[in-house]
Design a protein around this motif. Structure first.
Motif, PDB file in Angstrom:
ATOM      1  N   GLU A   3      74.110  21.628  42.365  1.00 64.01           N
ATOM      2  CA  GLU A   3      75.219  20.778  41.648  1.00 64.01           C
ATOM      3  C   GLU A   3      74.556  20.746  40.066  1.00 64.01           C
ATOM      4  N   THR A   4      73.333  20.335  39.949  1.00 69.44           N
ATOM      5  CA  THR A   4      72.761  19.986  38.454  1.00 69.44           C
ATOM      6  C   THR A   4      72.861  21.504  37.894  1.00 69.44           C
ATOM      7  N   ALA A   5      72.362  22.611  38.495  1.00 62.58           N
ATOM      8  CA  ALA A   5      72.556  23.631  37.633  1.00 62.58           C
ATOM      9  C   ALA A   5      73.785  24.061  37.569  1.00 62.58           C
ATOM     10  N   LEU A   6      74.802  24.037  38.369  1.00 66.76           N
ATOM     11  CA  LEU A   6      76.101  24.369  37.953  1.00 66.76           C
ATOM     12  C   LEU A   6      76.781  23.737  36.689  1.00 66.76           C
ATOM     13  N   LYS A   7      76.255  22.214  36.674  1.00 69.73           N
ATOM     14  CA  LYS A   7      76.845  21.452  35.554  1.00 69.73           C
ATOM     15  C   LYS A   7      76.161  22.005  34.111  1.00 69.73           C
ATOM     16  N   ALA A   8      74.483  22.583  34.243  1.00 69.61           N
ATOM     17  CA  ALA A   8      73.914  22.861  33.232  1.00 69.61           C
ATOM     18  C   ALA A   8      74.480  24.187  32.645  1.00 69.61           C
ATOM     19  N   GLY A   9      74.964  25.148  33.697  1.00 68.30           N
ATOM     20  CA  GLY A   9      75.502  26.345  33.590  1.00 68.30           C
ATOM     21  C   GLY A   9      76.944  26.341  32.720  1.00 68.30           C
ATOM     22  N   GLN A  10      77.700  25.239  33.329  1.00 67.14           N
ATOM     23  CA  GLN A  10      78.932  25.181  32.689  1.00 67.14           C
ATOM     24  C   GLN A  10      78.923  24.433  31.282  1.00 67.14           C
ATOM     25  N   ARG A  11      78.000  23.684  31.026  1.00 72.98           N
ATOM     26  CA  ARG A  11      77.943  23.118  29.717  1.00 72.98           C
ATOM     27  C   ARG A  11      77.327  24.227  28.681  1.00 72.98           C
ATOM     28  N   ILE A  12      76.529  25.120  29.100  1.00 73.07           N
ATOM     29  CA  ILE A  12      76.032  26.065  28.250  1.00 73.07           C
ATOM     30  C   ILE A  12      77.291  27.113  27.846  1.00 73.07           C
ATOM     31  N   VAL A  13      78.059  27.369  29.098  1.00 72.08           N
ATOM     32  CA  VAL A  13      79.060  28.247  28.772  1.00 72.08           C
ATOM     33  C   VAL A  13      80.176  27.796  27.926  1.00 72.08           C
ATOM     34  N   ASN A  14      80.497  26.487  28.304  1.00 69.41           N
ATOM     35  CA  ASN A  14      81.607  25.750  27.373  1.00 69.41           C
ATOM     36  C   ASN A  14      81.291  25.503  26.160  1.00 69.41           C
ATOM     37  N   THR A  15      79.796  25.522  25.864  1.00 68.07           N
ATOM     38  CA  THR A  15      79.312  25.078  24.375  1.00 68.07           C
ATOM     39  C   THR A  15      78.968  26.219  23.549  1.00 68.07           C
ATOM     40  N   LEU A  51      70.314  18.480  26.308  1.00 71.51           N
ATOM     41  CA  LEU A  51      69.892  18.890  25.037  1.00 71.51           C
ATOM     42  C   LEU A  51      70.970  19.923  24.220  1.00 71.51           C
ATOM     43  N   PRO A  52      71.615  20.572  24.788  1.00 74.41           N
ATOM     44  CA  PRO A  52      72.682  21.325  23.816  1.00 74.41           C
ATOM     45  C   PRO A  52      73.682  20.367  23.102  1.00 74.41           C
ATOM     46  N   THR A  53      73.830  19.278  24.100  1.00 70.66           N
ATOM     47  CA  THR A  53      74.929  18.075  23.169  1.00 70.66           C
ATOM     48  C   THR A  53      74.054  17.624  22.129  1.00 70.66           C
ATOM     49  N   VAL A  54      72.958  17.291  22.398  1.00 67.86           N
ATOM     50  CA  VAL A  54      72.339  16.723  21.211  1.00 67.86           C
ATOM     51  C   VAL A  54      71.773  17.561  19.899  1.00 67.86           C
ATOM     52  N   PHE A  55      71.372  18.653  20.205  1.00 69.42           N
ATOM     53  CA  PHE A  55      70.874  19.592  19.259  1.00 69.42           C
ATOM     54  C   PHE A  55      71.823  20.702  18.696  1.00 69.42           C
ATOM     55  N   GLN A  56      72.969  20.877  19.581  1.00 70.08           N
ATOM     56  CA  GLN A  56      74.061  21.948  19.260  1.00 70.08           C
ATOM     57  C   GLN A  56      73.221  23.506  18.816  1.00 70.08           C
ATOM     58  N   MET A  68      68.238  19.241  34.584  1.00 71.88           N
ATOM     59  CA  MET A  68      69.371  18.225  33.911  1.00 71.88           C
ATOM     60  C   MET A  68      68.930  18.218  32.372  1.00 71.88           C
ATOM     61  N   MET A  69      67.966  18.520  31.901  1.00 71.54           N
ATOM     62  CA  MET A  69      67.469  18.649  30.472  1.00 71.54           C
ATOM     63  C   MET A  69      68.381  19.729  29.910  1.00 71.54           C
ATOM     64  N   PHE A  70      68.607  20.557  30.733  1.00 68.52           N
ATOM     65  CA  PHE A  70      69.754  21.566  30.065  1.00 68.52           C
ATOM     66  C   PHE A  70      71.062  21.296  29.692  1.00 68.52           C
ATOM     67  N   ILE A  71      71.466  20.241  30.493  1.00 66.87           N
ATOM     68  CA  ILE A  71      72.771  19.615  30.374  1.00 66.87           C
ATOM     69  C   ILE A  71      72.741  18.989  29.039  1.00 66.87           C
ATOM     70  N   ARG A  75      67.412  10.562  37.638  1.00 68.12           N
ATOM     71  CA  ARG A  75      67.097  11.474  37.028  1.00 68.12           C
ATOM     72  C   ARG A  75      67.855  11.850  35.823  1.00 68.12           C
ATOM     73  N   SER A  76      69.178  11.880  36.030  1.00 66.43           N
ATOM     74  CA  SER A  76      70.262  12.023  35.094  1.00 66.43           C
ATOM     75  C   SER A  76      70.001  11.011  33.813  1.00 66.43           C
ATOM     76  N   GLY A  77      69.995   9.692  34.063  1.00 71.89           N
ATOM     77  CA  GLY A  77      69.746   8.912  32.999  1.00 71.89           C
ATOM     78  C   GLY A  77      68.287   9.074  32.187  1.00 71.89           C
ATOM     79  N   ALA A  78      67.314   9.573  33.042  1.00 72.86           N
ATOM     80  CA  ALA A  78      66.041  10.113  32.314  1.00 72.86           C
ATOM     81  C   ALA A  78      66.212  11.133  31.525  1.00 72.86           C
ATOM     82  N   ALA A  79      66.918  12.016  32.027  1.00 80.45           N
ATOM     83  CA  ALA A  79      67.126  13.358  31.068  1.00 80.45           C
ATOM     84  C   ALA A  79      68.009  13.108  29.820  1.00 80.45           C
TER      85      ALA A  79
END
Length: 1485
Positions: free
Chosen positions: A604-616, A572-577, A567-570, A522-526
């Motif tokens: 765990e996935t949701a937490l990673k997504a949230g942390q990615r959003i917060v850090n970005t 997509l922010p990196t790709v589109f900023q 996982m898409m929310f992890i 799923r991570s690879g596909a996302a």
């Protein structure tokens, strides 16, 4: 014109002069110094001149020249001269052939006929044949001269010269239209030569001729003349190599002659061609090579596509030669059609690569050579330079793949990469994707990503199907870096080639995104999907995001689906900023919702997504982030609270510039690590109001009901707060506002958090806040909101737990009424919270809490309105928490009359094991209440309440008490109590959650004992209870309980009268509860257990009525039949046969469906080796025969068995017994033939040498008498029963005497209808006077049965019979004396049982004195038999009346003697009735 002829002759002379060579110069030693000189140039000049003169020649000159050309000019030693002369001859014939054909043909024919068959003449022959063919063109098609020419041409084909044969072939096809009718014959002839000739040259010529003829006839001739089929058959002929070689020659020439026209056939011959590459014969292989070269040289672009699949398929063949040929063909194709081949390279190269690993060296080398040929076609200079590296990587991938990829990455490309280059690069990359090395897979992905900028899209397109799977695999690689590089490569591909080239990619990514198999997938596909969307641009993002957000928010989707979308929310922010910023506010709610998911991987996935959003976006989009995170702090779901604290912490750490990674584990929870600088940064960015709200939420999180939330909140608090007391004072207004709202919340968790926070505040800020808080909480009970009242109770509990005992006692007067009111609150949740407050209060103030609160609740129970229900439920909640303290206080009050069953039921449900110690008292009260309410309207409610108490008991001691007490109460005299006890037992056994398996034997005994009860309601309830008990048993338990059930049945039956049925078993389906136990034991138990179970079934069936047995017949009979069919010990079979016999006697016709099985089983048992089994089987057949509609086969089978068992006396006797058993009840069902054969056999056996056989046969004959028609009856009676002669053999007399007494027993009236009584008496007295004891004993039995019949029918007993009979007491044999006494007892006993009367005086008078005398015999057996006879005659056991009557029949001394025996012996003696077997010696036992 006049000059032409002289010049022509002069030219001929010149030619001949110049034919002479200048001799070679030699030295003195005869060595050649200068070679001889050939003046061929002059001769060639002559040929050129003649060519130019050709149009001017006349007929005579043409003929002259023809003779010059043949053979001199055309046979010149120089090739150039010969060729020029041939041109001159052709020019002459083309110009003058039509007019001079008649003159020229003889010249040519003469040469062909006379020229020596030598190689030096081949050139002349070739030219002559060509000239003849050219000459024939000028003839009319109907000209008869053509056929001879063609004939000559065909004959010339056998010339062993390729030049001649080629020339013939080129001349032959234009002449075909003129000889079309002869073509099939010529073809056939050539085909025969081609395949059968042993001369190579002839076969080669035939191939040339065949091809030329086909060209002349047209391509259709191949099919019309069946040429291709013949060639195909020949090429497959494994036995004759010439056939295969000839066929290949023909195919080669057909290719050469027909060119493109022959392409459709190439596809069909290719498999055979490839097989021939591996032929065993060298000649065939050489011919195959020639044919293959011809095929390839003539193929068009379309032809390449036609043959390619066959060539590739040939690589799968086992033959190495076939593989080599195919590989060579593929290599050669690189030159014959390079442009067309480039489109086919993607399919050719991988197969050639496979060939490189072939087991045969020649196949490998052929493959390597073919790849080099393909490499030579490459036009890209950069790739051309590294072709050796590429080939090495293809040949030895394990060693060279990594080096090749590095070389490719280091190469600077200036030119576009062409198709042949891709054909070598792509297999290397494709294989790299399957490499174990992470580095290799990454390089492969990088190369693919770069490739799409350097090549033409249409050239890459063919490789997509092979590359995409490898890229997909790398996208799902466990190593994150590989996934990252692969996803970027995929994005680059999509960006370079467009979405249209990847039709299935997006659906696959979406499908894998929701894959259930692995989070890595799923991570690879996302990641891949994010990069692909990035490659397609922001427009694609805006189209997809609404669906992604909507799906992620759904709660009805599977966890793995949600995980994929989050996982898409992890990524997509990196790709589109910045382009992704508008979606932040929309994706935070689904992320927080996923953080509460029950599946850890989703969280765990949701937490990673949230942390990615917060850090970005922590600094750029704080206005969008904070509101959502604040709401999450107070969410109902603890997981969302926990994740919100984590994300909020990350945000605060990011804003304040501190790291949250340090440890905050310290001795005290209020230690702080924050700095003033970080506080200022937080206030500056968040603002003071929002800062207070966030910190208040964090502080409440420290008291959360979930430990993880508490730990996370404490960690964040310690990191960002500098001083806890100071910060609390700053945020107190905000915090108290939140607390009041949460104490009144509908969420239980929120109220708990608020209450704990309140207690924490009391501990930290001191008890000085209590006077302010408690009145507020006290007034909260008057609030209309139910959740507010519940919050008050929770708050009070926390305050009491957080403050000192003295402070609680000081406010006790306020607290007790508050708790009392709350326990009777209309809302259940408030009452439950109040019970916890009661617990806290009791822990602090002790007994006062009980005395001040519980009496009030009991008083409330007296009301009939809703207050009673509220109070009762309040008590229930208190009991659930403090049962050990409260129960001793409540039980005496609840069990006093009138018993409050509802209260007891509710309290029992929460009392737990505390209930057990009071159970005896409670059960007695419940049974009394249930008995008193019987018949009233509230009986059902009372029963339900009582059942609730009983079912609440689950501990072992409680179960013991219930079983003992309830079973004990069922035995009492009070029927009402007994009914109540059985009803509760039924409920307990049916519905309890407790394990009562140890008490099953006790329950079985108690419940089966109730089956004898006189009360019908108790019977039915006990039956239901027993059913519930047995249903709870598994198979092993059922088998172990057989002995217990039998014992219980015997114990219960002991209370019944003789022959009385058990009332419980006579209920509908009465035996169903215990039937499974016996059934399981019969089917699956050990042999001893099977016997016990069968005997138990017999005992139960004996106590059950026929109607009650009906529903159980099938369940019983089937297993018993199955047991009899297996090999078990005789005792098991005897028990089963007894059961079946009894069942048949009870149910009869209901067993008719089992008739065939039962008959087969019983007849088999009749033949059993054991006597007991045989006798029981016979008895069972007696019952079976009554329901038999067509019993003749059974009679016949038993009769035949009697006849055939001549060797074994015991078996024969038991067979006779079985026959007797079936004839007695159903002799009327015998057909006439069967009956006569049976009677005949029986009468013959009356004279058998074995005593037992005679007796058994006599017994059967006796029962058969009843069913004989008059004529047969008369014959048997007169010829067998009454035919006695003292001179007869004693065995005959013995058999007939036994038959007589058996007939008098079974059918006395039938015998007396045929013969008068005097005849019978005469025969009996005759036997009585015999000196053979056996005859005397038979006579005694006959007299006994005759007298019994006479008395029963009221007929007179002849004195002539009585006197001799009575005097038998004086017989010399004790056995005869015993027989006489038994007969007397039998007569008296039978008369009493059948008519209830005594023996008439006239009969008794002669017998009594004799019996008195016998009672004084020394022989104990005779004495005992006489006493039993006297007891029966005098009716001593029935009172004195019978005795007095009999005493009156005798006088004097006889009377005194009789009286003396009565008083001294008979009154004390135990009466033993005479049995049927004692009287009837024909019966087997």
């Amino acid at each position: 014109m006049d000059l032409v002829a002289p010049i022509t002759f002069q030219l001929i002379e010149t030619f001949r002069d110049k034919t002479e060579m200048t001799p070679a110069k030699r030295d003195q030693y005869d060595r050649i110094i200068v070679d001889a000189i050939d003046h061929w140039e002059a001769r060639a000049g002559v040929a050129l001149a003649l060519t130019q003169l050709a149009p001017l020649l006349n007929t005579e000159a043409v003929v002259t020249l023809a003779n010059f050309f043949v053979p001199d000019a055309l046979g010149d030693r120089n090739v150039e001269v010969r060729n020029k002369m041939l041109e001159a001859a052709m020019a002459v014939i083309n110009k003058h052939g039509k007019e001079t054909v008649g003159s020229l043909l003889p010249v040519f024919e003469k040469f062909l006929n006379t020229a020596p068959n030598h190689a030096s003449y081949d050139a002349v022959r070739q030219s002559v044949i060509i000239l003849m063919g050219s000459l024939a063109k000028h003839l009319d098609q109907s000209d008869p001269k053509i056929k001879p020419i063609v004939g000559k041409l065909v004959e010339a084909l056998s010339t062993p010269s390729q030049q001649v044969q080629e020339a013939v072939a080129n001349c032959l096809h234009p002449l075909v239209p003129a000889i079309r009718d002869d073509c099939p014959r010529t073809v056939s002839k050539l085909m025969t030569v081609l395949l059968e000739s042993e001369n190579y040259g002839e076969r080669k010529g035939a191939a040339y001729g065949l091809a030329s003829l086909v060209k002349g006839m047209g391509i259709l001739a191949l099919k019309q003349l069946d040429i291709m089929n013949q060639l195909t058959t020949a090429i497959q002929n494994k036995k004759n190599h010439r056939h295969r070689e000839g066929s290949l020659m023909a195919l080669e020439q057909l290719c050469n002659m027909l060119g493109k026209l022959f392409e459709p056939y190439i596809v069909h011959i290719l498999p055979h061609l490839l097989l021939c590459f591996g032929d065993n014969n060298q000649y065939v292989r050489d011919a195959t090579d020639d044919t293959a070269k011809a095929v390839m040289s003539k193929l068009s672009a379309h032809g390449v596509k036609l043959v390619l699949p066959s060539l590739l398929a040939a690589l799968e063949e086992d033959s190495w030669r076939t593989k080599t040929g195919s590989v060579e063909l593929l290599g050669n194709m690189a030159f014959c059609a390079p442009k067309q081949l480039s489109s086919c390279l993607p399919s050719i190269v991988p197969r050639l690569i496979e060939v490189l690993s072939d087991s045969h060296v020649k196949v490998q080398s052929a493959g390597a050579q073919a790849l080099k040929l393909i490499g030579s076609v490459i036009r890209n200079p950069e790739i051309q330079a590294i072709v050796p590296v590429l080939l090495l990587a293809l040949q030895e991938p394990t060693k060279n793949t990594s080096v090749c990829l590095n070389t490719l990455l280091e190469t600077k490309f200036v030119h576009f990469i062409d198709a042949p280059s891709l054909a070598l690069i792509m297999p290397v990359v494709q294989r790299a994707f399957m490499d174990r090395s992470t580095e290799v897979r990454m390089m492969a992905a990088q190369i693919i990503g770069n490739m799409y900028q350097l090549t033409d899209q249409k050239d890459l397109q063919p490789y997509l199907p092979n590359i995409i799977p490898g890229l997909k695999t790398s996208l799902l690689d466990p190593v994150p870096k590989v996934r990252s590089v692969s996803s970027r490569a995929l994005g680059a591909m999509v960006k370079g080639m467009g979405e249209s080239s990847f039709d299935n990619l997006l659906p696959w990514l979406m499908q894998t995104l929701t894959s259930e198999s692995s989070s890595v997938d799923r991570s690879g596909a996302a990641q891949g999907l994010a990069e692909v969307v990035g490659g397609l641009g922001p427009e694609k993002l805006h189209r997809l995001m609404p669906d992604i957000i909507a799906t992620a928010e759904r709660s009805d989707i599977a966890p793995h689906v949600k995980d994929g979308y989050i996982m898409m929310f992890i990524y997509l922010p990196t790709v589109f900023q910045d382009e992704f910023t508008p979606y932040i506010g929309q994706i935070i709610p689904p992320i927080l919702k996923a953080l509460a998911d029950e599946n850890e991987f989703v969280r765990e996935t949701a937490l990673k997504a949230g942390q990615r959003i917060v850090n970005t976006y922590a600094e750029t989009a704080i206005e969008l982030l904070l509101p959502e995170l604040e709401d999450g702090l107070f969410h109902d779901n603890w997981r969302i609270r926990y994740s919100s604290v984590q994300l909020l912490g990350d945000l605060l750490f990011k804003v304040s510039g501190v790291s949250g990674k340090m440890t905050t584990d310290t001795a005290h929870e209020d230690d702080n690590f924050g700095t003033e600088h970080s506080q200022k940064a937080i206030i500056e960015i968040l603002g003071e109001e929002r800062r207070n709200r966030v910190l208040a939420g964090l502080y409440m999180g420290r008291s959360d009901v979930a430990v993880l939330v508490r730990q996370a909140s404490l960690h964040v608090w310690k990191v960002v707060v500098t001083n806890t007391p100071k910060t609390l004072r700053e945020i107190l207004p905000t915090l108290f506002s939140l607390l009041l709202g949460h104490l009144a919340s509908t969420s239980y968790d929120k109220r708990q958090v608020a209450a704990r926070t309140l207690g924490d505040l009391v501990r930290k800020l001191g008890e000085r806040v209590l006077p302010e808080i408690i009145p507020i909480l006290e007034g909260g009970l008057d609030a209309p909101e139910a959740d507010h009242r519940q919050g008050v109770c929770i708050g009070l509990s926390e305050i009491m737990a957080s403050t000192s005992k003295d402070m609680v006692l000081a406010f006790a007067d306020n607290l007790v009424p508050t708790v009392r009111r709350a326990l009777c609150d209309p809302l259940d949740s408030v009452r439950e919270a109040a019970a916890h407050t009661f617990d806290s209060l009791h822990s602090t103030v002790g007994l006062r809490a009980l005395e001040d609160i519980l009496p009030h609740l009991l008083a409330e129970l007296e009301h009939d309105d809703e207050r009673r229900e509220y109070a009762l439920d309040g008590l229930k909640h208190v009991m659930a928490i403090k049962s050990r303290v409260v129960l001793p206080f409540l039980v005496p009050q609840l069990t006093s009359h009138p018993v409050n069953t509802q209260a007891l039921c509710i309290l029992a449900s929460v009392a737990g094991e505390s209930l057990t110690r009071h159970l005896t008292k409670i059960l007695a009260a419940l049974l009394g209440a249930l008995s008193d309410s019987a018949g009233s309207d509230n009986y059902d409610d009372t029963l339900q309440h009582c059942q609730g108490v009983v079912l609440a008991v689950v501990d072992e001691a409680g179960v013991n008490t219930i079983v003992d007490e309830l079973l004990g109460h069922t035995k009492g005299d009070d029927v009402g109590i007994a009914r109540a006890a059985v009803a509760l037992l039924l409920s307990f056994c049916s519905n309890t959650r407790a394990d009562y398996s140890d008490y099953v034997p006790q329950l079985l005994r108690g419940l089966i004992n109730l089956f004898t009860h006189s009360d019908n309601e108790i019977l039915k309830t006990a039956w239901l209870a027993l059913t519930a008990v047995t249903k709870s048993l598994d198979a092993a338990d059922q088998r172990s309980l057989v002995a217990d059930v039998r014992q219980a049945v015997k114990f219960a039956a002991s209370d019944l009268k003789e022959n009385q049925l058990m009332p419980g078993f006579c209920l509908p389906k009465g035996i169903q509860p215990i039937l499974p136990i016996f059934r399981e034991a019969v089917l699956n138990g050990e042999p001893e257990l099977k016997e016990q179970a069968s005997n138990g079934l017999t005992e139960v069936i004996r106590l059950t009525s026929s109607d009650a047995l009906k529903p159980s017949v099938v369940h019983v009979t089937g297993p018993l039949i199955r047991i009899l069919g297996d090999r078990f010990a005789w005792n098991v079979k005897v028990a089963v046969l007894d059961t079946l016999a009894l069942l048949l006697s009870k149910t009869g016709v209901m067993l008719k469906p089992f008739l065939p099985q039962l008959q087969t089983t019983f007849v088999k048992a009749v033949n059993d080796p054991h006597r007991g089994v045989r006798l029981r089987a016979g008895a069972a057949l007696a019952h079976l025969i009554t329901i038999h509609t067509k019993p003749d086969p059974l009679f016949t089978e038993l009769h035949n068995a009697v006849v055939k068992t001549a060797d074994d006396v015991a078996v024969r006797d038991t067979m006779l017994q079985a026959l007797r058993c079936v004839i007695k009840p159903a002799g009327d069902k015998m057909s006439e033939d069967v009956r006569k054969s049976v009677v005949s056999t029986l009468t013959s056996l009356l004279n058998h040498e074995e005593d037992s056989t005679r007796l058994c046969a006599a017994g059967v004959l006796g029962v058969t008498i009843s069913w004989l028609p008059p004529d047969e009856l008369k014959a048997v009676v007169t010829q067998q029963l009454l035919d006695d002669n003292e001179n007869n053999n004693w065995t005959i007399r013995h058999g007939r005497s036994a038959a007589l007494f058996s007939s008098l027993k079974s059918a006395p009236s039938h015998v007396l209808n045929v013969a008068n009584i005097d005849q019978v008496i005469e025969i009996l007295l005759s036997y009585l006077s015999s000196d053979r004891l056996a005859l005397v004993e038979n006579a005694v039995a006959g007299i006994g049965y005759l007298i019994s019949h006479q008395l029963y029918t009221g007929e007179k007993v002849p004195t002539a019979l009585l006197q001799p009979f009575s005097k038998l007491v004086n017989h010399s044999s004790n056995e005869v004396k015993q027989s006489m006494c038994r007969a007397c007892q039998f007569i008296a006993q039978g008369l009493q049982e059948r008519k209830g009367t005594q023996i008439p005086e006239v009969v008794a008078r002669p017998l009594l004195p004799m019996l008195v005398n016998a009672s004084k015999e020394k022989n104990q057996l005779v004495k005992s038999a006489a006493e039993m006879a006297l007891i029966a005659i005098l009716h001593i056991k029935s009172g004195d009346q019978g005795t007095q009557v009999m005493l009156g029949t005798v006088e004097g001394g006889a009377r005194d003697a009789l009286n003396d025996v009565i008083n001294k012996t008979l009154r004390r003696a135990t009466f033993m009735p005479v049995t049927e077997a004692e009287m009837d010696t024909t019966l087997l036992t």
